[in-house]
Design a protein around this motif. Structure first.
Motif, short mmCIF file in Angstrom:
data_model
loop_
_atom_site.label_atom_id
_atom_site.label_comp_id
_atom_site.label_asym_id
_atom_site.label_seq_id
_atom_site.Cartn_x
_atom_site.Cartn_y
_atom_site.Cartn_z
N HIS A 31 21.89 -24.69 0.97
CA HIS A 31 21.34 -23.34 1.07
C HIS A 31 19.95 -23.35 1.69
O HIS A 31 19.60 -22.43 2.45
N VAL A 32 19.15 -24.36 1.36
CA VAL A 32 17.84 -24.49 1.99
C VAL A 32 18.00 -24.59 3.50
O VAL A 32 17.32 -23.89 4.27
N LEU A 33 18.92 -25.44 3.93
CA LEU A 33 19.16 -25.63 5.36
C LEU A 33 19.58 -24.32 6.03
O LEU A 33 19.04 -23.93 7.06
N LYS A 34 20.54 -23.64 5.44
CA LYS A 34 21.05 -22.39 6.01
C LYS A 34 19.93 -21.36 6.14
O LYS A 34 19.79 -20.70 7.19
N GLN A 35 19.14 -21.21 5.09
CA GLN A 35 18.08 -20.20 5.10
C GLN A 35 16.97 -20.54 6.10
O GLN A 35 16.42 -19.65 6.76
N LEU A 36 16.64 -21.81 6.22
CA LEU A 36 15.62 -22.21 7.18
C LEU A 36 16.09 -21.98 8.62
O LEU A 36 15.31 -21.54 9.48
N LEU A 37 17.35 -22.27 8.88
CA LEU A 37 17.89 -22.06 10.23
C LEU A 37 17.91 -20.58 10.61
O LEU A 37 17.79 -20.23 11.79
N GLU A 38 18.04 -19.71 9.60
CA GLU A 38 18.09 -18.27 9.86
C GLU A 38 16.70 -17.63 9.85
O GLU A 38 16.56 -16.45 10.16
N ASP A 39 15.67 -18.41 9.52
CA ASP A 39 14.31 -17.89 9.38
C ASP A 39 13.56 -18.03 10.70
O ASP A 39 13.38 -19.15 11.22
N ASP A 40 13.11 -16.92 11.25
CA ASP A 40 12.44 -16.93 12.55
C ASP A 40 11.09 -17.64 12.54
O ASP A 40 10.53 -17.91 13.61
N ARG A 41 10.55 -17.93 11.38
CA ARG A 41 9.27 -18.62 11.32
C ARG A 41 9.40 -20.10 11.70
O ARG A 41 8.40 -20.77 11.96
N TYR A 42 10.63 -20.61 11.73
CA TYR A 42 10.86 -22.02 12.00
C TYR A 42 11.54 -22.20 13.36
O TYR A 42 12.52 -21.53 13.66
N VAL A 43 10.98 -23.10 14.15
CA VAL A 43 11.59 -23.40 15.46
C VAL A 43 12.41 -24.69 15.39
O VAL A 43 13.22 -24.95 16.28
N SER A 44 12.21 -25.47 14.35
CA SER A 44 12.93 -26.73 14.23
C SER A 44 13.14 -27.08 12.75
O SER A 44 12.23 -26.88 11.93
N VAL A 45 14.33 -27.57 12.44
CA VAL A 45 14.64 -28.03 11.09
C VAL A 45 15.19 -29.44 11.21
O VAL A 45 16.25 -29.65 11.82
N ARG A 46 14.47 -30.40 10.66
CA ARG A 46 14.86 -31.81 10.74
C ARG A 46 15.51 -32.25 9.43
O ARG A 46 14.90 -32.15 8.37
N VAL A 47 16.72 -32.74 9.54
CA VAL A 47 17.49 -33.16 8.37
C VAL A 47 17.66 -34.67 8.41
O VAL A 47 18.03 -35.24 9.44
N PHE A 48 17.40 -35.29 7.27
CA PHE A 48 17.59 -36.74 7.12
C PHE A 48 18.59 -36.96 6.00
O PHE A 48 18.34 -36.58 4.86
N HIS A 49 19.72 -37.57 6.34
CA HIS A 49 20.76 -37.72 5.33
C HIS A 49 21.65 -38.90 5.66
O HIS A 49 21.59 -39.46 6.76
N ARG A 50 22.49 -39.26 4.68
CA ARG A 50 23.37 -40.41 4.85
C ARG A 50 24.65 -40.07 5.59
O ARG A 50 25.34 -40.94 6.09
N ARG A 51 24.96 -38.77 5.67
CA ARG A 51 26.13 -38.34 6.42
C ARG A 51 25.83 -36.98 7.04
O ARG A 51 24.92 -36.28 6.61
N SER A 52 26.61 -36.63 8.05
CA SER A 52 26.34 -35.39 8.77
C SER A 52 26.56 -34.17 7.88
O SER A 52 27.43 -34.15 7.02
N THR A 53 25.76 -33.14 8.13
CA THR A 53 25.94 -31.88 7.42
C THR A 53 27.14 -31.11 7.97
O THR A 53 27.65 -30.22 7.31
N GLY A 54 27.54 -31.42 9.18
CA GLY A 54 28.61 -30.68 9.83
C GLY A 54 28.16 -29.36 10.43
O GLY A 54 28.96 -28.59 10.95
N VAL A 55 26.86 -29.09 10.35
CA VAL A 55 26.29 -27.84 10.84
C VAL A 55 25.87 -28.00 12.31
O VAL A 55 25.31 -29.03 12.68
N LYS A 56 26.16 -26.98 13.10
CA LYS A 56 25.74 -26.96 14.49
C LYS A 56 24.79 -25.78 14.69
O LYS A 56 25.14 -24.65 14.40
N HIS A 57 23.59 -26.06 15.19
CA HIS A 57 22.62 -24.99 15.41
C HIS A 57 21.56 -25.50 16.38
O HIS A 57 21.20 -26.68 16.36
N SER A 58 21.07 -24.61 17.23
CA SER A 58 20.09 -25.00 18.24
C SER A 58 18.78 -25.50 17.64
O SER A 58 18.07 -26.29 18.26
N LYS A 59 18.46 -25.05 16.42
CA LYS A 59 17.20 -25.47 15.78
C LYS A 59 17.36 -26.76 14.95
O LYS A 59 16.36 -27.32 14.49
#
Length: 229
Positions: A31-59
């Motif tokens: 939910h944090v990831l989804k909300q950050l990607l939808e928030d215009d205040r952020y131009v980039s969201v960097r995720v560090f994880h052991r497996r892919s989130t499966g999410v596709k987004h320009s940011k």
């Protein structure tokens, strides 16, 4: 500088930010990831994880990493804010030792590296009852982490300690499902309302809002306080 110019400078300062997320495939982290990607205040969201989130987004900037070899990638932990929602269960981890490694060590070492890289703000989802002096393994673990990150040189640190987390999980947890059902009943009793289950999306919203609202320092939000963030 007039009032309008001052407001514009403040608004500009809040835009074009980069957020870092660990635990982005979990109940709160997703939910944090989804909300950050939808928030215009952020131009980039960097995720560090052991497996892919499966999410596709320009940011979205996704890094599949090995937390046991953080020296190989910790230099990439740069940005404005860090959101930490990494966690597991003993059943998933296989032992208390492994759960401690995931829930404490990985989160603490990531936060430490981010702070050293100049990240200014940090939000961590903890747990109700977190207490470093607790005799219970899980609440002691969470309390120790809350205390440890307090010493890191972030300008703002927010700790959220929710009660039962409600929401759709990728894995089935019968005990938590029963706990949430019972909590919905018993928290209708006067004095127990603060222990009511909280939707994971609301916790995520609280984490993000807390880093926008809170002044410099270390802030803990217990149970029902999270509903008002």
């Amino acid at each position: 500088m007039n009032e309008e110019d001052g407001k514009k400078e403040t608004d500009d300062h809040l835009m074009n930010k980069t957020a870092i997320v660990i635990g982005a495939t979990g109940l709160v982290g997703s939910h944090v990831l989804k909300q950050l990607l939808e928030d215009d205040r952020y131009v980039s969201v960097r995720v560090f994880h052991r497996r892919s989130t499966g999410v596709k987004h320009s940011k979205l900037e996704e890094h599949i990493v090995d937390f046991e070899n953080m020296d190989e990638w910790k230099h990439l932990l740069t940005g404005n804010e860090l959101y930490s929602a990494l966690g597991t269960t003993i059943k998933q981890a296989g032992s208390q030792e492994k759960q401690y490694t995931i829930d404490f060590t990985y989160q603490y070492e990531t936060a430490k590296a981010a702070a050293e890289n100049g990240v200014a703000k940090f939000s961590l989802v903890s747990s109700a009852g977190a207490n470093a002096e607790s005799r219970a393994f899980y609440t002691k673990l969470k309390g120790e982490l809350d205390e440890a990150v307090k010493e890191l040189p972030f300008k703002v640190i927010t700790i959220l300690r929710p009660s039962f987390l409600d929401g759709d999980r990728s894995d089935s947890r019968l005990g938590e499902t029963i706990g949430i059902f019972m909590a919905r009943i018993f928290t209708k009793i006067p004095g127990l309302k603060k222990y009511q289950p909280i939707f994971a999306g609301k916790v995520a919203e609280g984490m993000i809002n807390s880093l926008h609202k809170c002044p410099e320092g270390y802030h803990i939000f217990e149970l029902d306080e999270i509903f008002y963030l």
